[in-house]
Scaffold this motif. Structure first.
Motif, PDB file in Angstrom:
ATOM      1  N   PRO A 179      11.925   9.037 -12.253  1.00 52.16           N
ATOM      2  CA  PRO A 179      11.663   8.475 -13.203  1.00 52.16           C
ATOM      3  C   PRO A 179      11.189   6.914 -12.901  1.00 52.16           C
ATOM      4  N   GLU A 180      10.493   6.808 -11.682  1.00 50.83           N
ATOM      5  CA  GLU A 180       9.942   5.686 -11.397  1.00 50.83           C
ATOM      6  C   GLU A 180       8.858   6.245 -10.343  1.00 50.83           C
ATOM      7  N   PRO A 181       7.506   6.109 -11.315  1.00 55.64           N
ATOM      8  CA  PRO A 181       6.459   5.836 -10.720  1.00 55.64           C
ATOM      9  C   PRO A 181       5.947   5.149  -9.548  1.00 55.64           C
ATOM     10  N   LYS A 182       5.592   6.512  -8.362  1.00 57.58           N
ATOM     11  CA  LYS A 182       6.097   6.344  -6.937  1.00 57.58           C
ATOM     12  C   LYS A 182       3.944   6.404  -6.643  1.00 57.58           C
ATOM     13  N   TYR A 183       3.590   5.654  -5.098  1.00 52.84           N
ATOM     14  CA  TYR A 183       2.163   6.280  -5.053  1.00 52.84           C
ATOM     15  C   TYR A 183       2.077   6.128  -3.340  1.00 52.84           C
ATOM     16  N   GLY A 184       1.147   7.048  -2.959  1.00 48.70           N
ATOM     17  CA  GLY A 184       0.437   6.321  -1.592  1.00 48.70           C
ATOM     18  C   GLY A 184       0.002   7.431  -0.877  1.00 48.70           C
ATOM     19  N   MET A 185      -0.277   7.550   0.388  1.00 51.36           N
ATOM     20  CA  MET A 185      -0.427   8.007   0.870  1.00 51.36           C
ATOM     21  C   MET A 185      -0.046   8.464   2.973  1.00 51.36           C
ATOM     22  N   SER A 186       0.243   9.801   3.200  1.00 52.88           N
ATOM     23  CA  SER A 186       0.192  10.270   4.649  1.00 52.88           C
ATOM     24  C   SER A 186      -1.207  10.359   5.183  1.00 52.88           C
ATOM     25  N   VAL A 187      -0.972   9.038   6.532  1.00 49.35           N
ATOM     26  CA  VAL A 187      -2.601   9.556   7.140  1.00 49.35           C
ATOM     27  C   VAL A 187      -2.673   9.816   8.679  1.00 49.35           C
ATOM     28  N   VAL A 188      -3.511   9.915   8.877  1.00 44.43           N
ATOM     29  CA  VAL A 188      -3.828  10.992   9.830  1.00 44.43           C
ATOM     30  C   VAL A 188      -4.881   9.681  11.119  1.00 44.43           C
ATOM     31  N   GLY A 189      -5.078   9.395  12.180  1.00 45.80           N
ATOM     32  CA  GLY A 189      -6.198   8.790  12.958  1.00 45.80           C
ATOM     33  C   GLY A 189      -6.178   8.927  14.241  1.00 45.80           C
ATOM     34  N   MET A 190      -6.939   8.707  14.953  1.00 43.40           N
ATOM     35  CA  MET A 190      -7.467   8.255  16.542  1.00 43.40           C
ATOM     36  C   MET A 190      -7.530   7.000  16.619  1.00 43.40           C
ATOM     37  N   VAL A 191      -7.018   6.897  17.364  1.00 42.39           N
ATOM     38  CA  VAL A 191      -7.128   5.703  18.897  1.00 42.39           C
ATOM     39  C   VAL A 191      -7.746   6.004  19.833  1.00 42.39           C
ATOM     40  N   HIS A 192      -7.789   5.130  21.027  1.00 39.54           N
ATOM     41  CA  HIS A 192      -8.102   4.989  22.400  1.00 39.54           C
ATOM     42  C   HIS A 192      -6.600   4.139  22.897  1.00 39.54           C
ATOM     43  N   GLY A 213      -5.308  17.362  -0.906  1.00 44.35           N
ATOM     44  CA  GLY A 213      -4.380  17.719  -1.120  1.00 44.35           C
ATOM     45  C   GLY A 213      -2.404  16.443  -0.654  1.00 44.35           C
ATOM     46  N   GLY A 214      -1.873  17.031  -0.208  1.00 43.62           N
ATOM     47  CA  GLY A 214      -0.369  16.202  -0.917  1.00 43.62           C
ATOM     48  C   GLY A 214       0.775  16.671  -1.201  1.00 43.62           C
ATOM     49  N   HIS A 215       1.424  16.096  -1.555  1.00 43.00           N
ATOM     50  CA  HIS A 215       2.915  15.833  -2.489  1.00 43.00           C
ATOM     51  C   HIS A 215       3.442  15.172  -3.646  1.00 43.00           C
ATOM     52  N   SER A 216       3.398  16.548  -4.409  1.00 41.62           N
ATOM     53  CA  SER A 216       3.960  15.875  -6.342  1.00 41.62           C
ATOM     54  C   SER A 216       5.194  15.857  -6.395  1.00 41.62           C
ATOM     55  N   VAL A 217       6.152  14.518  -7.008  1.00 39.48           N
ATOM     56  CA  VAL A 217       7.633  15.052  -7.704  1.00 39.48           C
ATOM     57  C   VAL A 217       7.692  14.539  -9.139  1.00 39.48           C
ATOM     58  N   THR A 218       8.789  14.940  -9.955  1.00 38.85           N
ATOM     59  CA  THR A 218       9.171  13.928 -11.142  1.00 38.85           C
ATOM     60  C   THR A 218      10.067  13.362 -10.345  1.00 38.85           C
ATOM     61  N   TRP A 254      -8.760   9.963   9.801  1.00 41.49           N
ATOM     62  CA  TRP A 254      -9.061  10.757   9.370  1.00 41.49           C
ATOM     63  C   TRP A 254      -9.476  11.272   8.430  1.00 41.49           C
ATOM     64  N   ALA A 255      -8.487  11.584   8.363  1.00 41.03           N
ATOM     65  CA  ALA A 255      -7.657  12.303   6.913  1.00 41.03           C
ATOM     66  C   ALA A 255      -6.367  12.051   6.596  1.00 41.03           C
ATOM     67  N   ALA A 256      -6.091  12.218   5.157  1.00 39.03           N
ATOM     68  CA  ALA A 256      -4.960  11.747   4.637  1.00 39.03           C
ATOM     69  C   ALA A 256      -4.560  12.679   3.296  1.00 39.03           C
ATOM     70  N   VAL A 257      -2.861  12.649   2.844  1.00 40.13           N
ATOM     71  CA  VAL A 257      -2.698  13.359   1.896  1.00 40.13           C
ATOM     72  C   VAL A 257      -2.202  12.554   1.341  1.00 40.13           C
ATOM     73  N   ASN A 258      -1.707  12.643  -0.150  1.00 40.42           N
ATOM     74  CA  ASN A 258      -0.834  12.199  -1.306  1.00 40.42           C
ATOM     75  C   ASN A 258       0.254  11.891  -1.249  1.00 40.42           C
ATOM     76  N   LEU A 259       0.737  11.319  -1.343  1.00 37.88           N
ATOM     77  CA  LEU A 259       1.915  11.325  -1.958  1.00 37.88           C
ATOM     78  C   LEU A 259       2.836  10.809  -3.386  1.00 37.88           C
ATOM     79  N   LEU A 260       2.809  11.514  -4.437  1.00 35.50           N
ATOM     80  CA  LEU A 260       2.872  11.065  -5.792  1.00 35.50           C
ATOM     81  C   LEU A 260       4.470  11.415  -6.333  1.00 35.50           C
ATOM     82  N   ALA A 261       4.812  10.415  -7.210  1.00 35.04           N
ATOM     83  CA  ALA A 261       6.173  10.701  -7.667  1.00 35.04           C
ATOM     84  C   ALA A 261       5.873   9.884  -9.308  1.00 35.04           C
TER      85      ALA A 261
END
Length: 334
Positions: free
Chosen positions: A148-161, A141-146, A103-110
Motif C-alpha cells: 500500500p505504501e511505495p518504497k524504493y532502494g537498492m541492494s549494493v555490492v562493492g569492493m574495498v581494500h 533485476g531485483g525484487h518487487s512486491v505489492t 560494483w553491482a546493484a539490484v532494485n528493491l521496489l514496493a
C-alpha cells in the motif's frame, strides 16, 4: 493530474527509519556473538560490533574485501525520477561510507499497483539506474512486491581494500572532523510534503554521489567515517564516538546548511524522526547554550546526506575535532 508521491507515505525518506533507540536495542539482540556461521566462506571484517556500521565487509584476500549493503525508503519528493535518483545515491552511499567502490546493484521496489500507475514505477527505476550507472555500478533485476505504501532502494555490492577502509571504530583524537554535504534535507522534505514546494538545491544535494568525497578521504589517509542519514548529524556523530571510544566536538557555527533549511525549521516543518533523534541523543551531548532550533537542525533526519569523516579532506568544511573520551561522547560548541 500530477501525482504527489509523498502523499502516499507516512514518513519521507530516511526520516521513516525505525527510531535509533529502538534500533539499538534490536541490533543488540543479534550482536552477542552466540550464533556464528558454520564453516564461513569468508572472514567478517565489519559487522554488528559497535552498534552496526554502514555496511558489512568480508575479506577475500589481503588486497580485496567485499562490501554489501541494502537501503530503501518511502518517497522523499513527488517527482518519481528524482526519488529514484535520491534513493540510489543513498544506497550507494553506504559503500562509499566504507571507503569502497560499488560494483553491482539490484532494485528493491514496493508498489501500490492498484492506486499508482506502473509508468511512475518505471520512472523511479530509471532514476535509480541512471545514478548507479553514473557511479560505474551495474544494475540488473531485483525484487518487487505489492504494498500500500511505495518504497524504493537498492541492494549494493562493492569492493574495498581491507587496509584502507573507512569504519566507525577507527576515529583517533587529534583529527579534524569533516562534513561533505550541508544539512537541512529533512526539514525541506517535510515542507515539500506539506506544501508541494520544490527545493532544487536539496534535490541536487540528495542525488549527488558521495564517490568523490570518499575517494578523497581515503587518499588523505582518513580511516574513520560514516554517512549522515536518518539519525541526523548528532546521531551519527554519537555512533562514531561510541564505537571509537572518543569524544566528538562539533562547532555549530561551522556546520553548513541548505539555503532554506533554517526558515523551514523556524516555520515548524520538523519531522517526528528528527524530534526522536534529538530525544535519543540529548543525554549523550553537552550542548553549551545552543538554542532549541539549532539543536533540531543538528538532529535533522537527512536523506542521502554527506560523509562525516575523522580527518581533514580538501575542499570540504571542517566542523569540529576528535578529542580523547571525556564525560560525554559528543560536545556541541556554540
Amino acid at each position: 493530474m500530477t501525482v504527489r508521491l509523498t502523499q502516499y507515505a507516512g514518513g519521507g525518506g530516511c526520516a521513516c527509519k525505525i527510531p535509533p533507540g529502538e534500533l539499538d536495542a534490536l541490533v543488540a539482540t543479534l550482536g552477542d556473538g552466540a550464533s556464528q556461521p558454520k564453516d564461513p566462506a569468508a572472514e567478517l571484517l565489519v559487522g554488528l560490533d559497535g552498534g552496526g556500521d554502514d555496511a558489512a565487509v568480508v575479506r577475500l584476500d589481503e588486497e580485496r574485501a567485499v562490501v554489501t549493503t541494502a537501503d530503501f525508503f518511502t518517497p522523499v519528493v513527488d517527482d518519481p525520477y528524482d526519488w529514484g535518483r535520491i534513493a540510489a545515491a543513498n544506497a550507494l552511499s553506504d559503500v562509499y561510507a566504507m571507503g569502497g567502490t560499488p560494483w553491482a546493484a539490484v532494485n528493491l521496489l514496493a508498489w501500490p499497483r492498484e492506486t499508482l500507475p506502473m509508468e511512475l514505477a518505471a520512472e523511479v527505476l530509471r532514476g535509480g539506474r541512471d545514478v548507479a550507472h553514473a557511479a560505474g555500478c551495474q544494475v540488473s533485476g531485483g525484487h518487487s512486491v505489492t504494498d500500500p505504501e511505495p518504497k524504493y532502494g537498492m541492494s549494493v555490492v562493492g569492493m574495498v581494500h581491507p587496509g584502507r577502509m573507512l569504519r566507525l571504530d577507527a576515529a583517533e583524537p587529534g583529527r579534524a572532523l569533516t562534513l561533505t554535504k550541508p544539512l537541512g534535507s529533512g526539514v525541506l522534505n517535510a515542507r515539500h510534503k506539506a506544501t508541494g514546494t520544490v527545493f532544487p538545491e536539496a534535490v541536487a544535494v540528495m542525488a549527488e554521489l558521495n564517490r568523490d568525497a570518499s575517494v578523497a578521504a581515503v587518499a588523505a589517509g582518513v580511516r574513520a567515517g560514516t554517512d549522515v542519514t536518518g539519525f541526523g548529524l548528532l546521531g551519527h556523530a554519537y555512533k562514531l564516538a561510541r564505537a571509537s571510544n572518543v569524544t566528538v566536538a562539533i562547532d555549530a557555527a561551522a556546520v553548513p546548511l541548505l539555503a532554506d533549511a533554517r526558515a523551514a525549521a523556524e516555520d515548524g516543518f520538523v519531522s517526528g524522526g528528527t524530534r526522536r533523534n534529538l530525544a535519543w541523543v540529548e543525554p549523550q551531548v553537552a550542548f553549551d547554550e545552543l538554542p532549541a532550533l539549532e539543536r533540531l537542525l543538528l538532529a535533522d533526519a537527512q536523506t542521502s546526506g554527506g560523509l562525516l569523516l575523522a580527518g581533514e579532506v580538501p575542499g570540504h568544511p571542517v566542523i569540529g575535532e576528535v578529542l580523547p573520551r571525556g564525560d560525554v561522547p559528543v560536545v556541541v560548541r556554540g
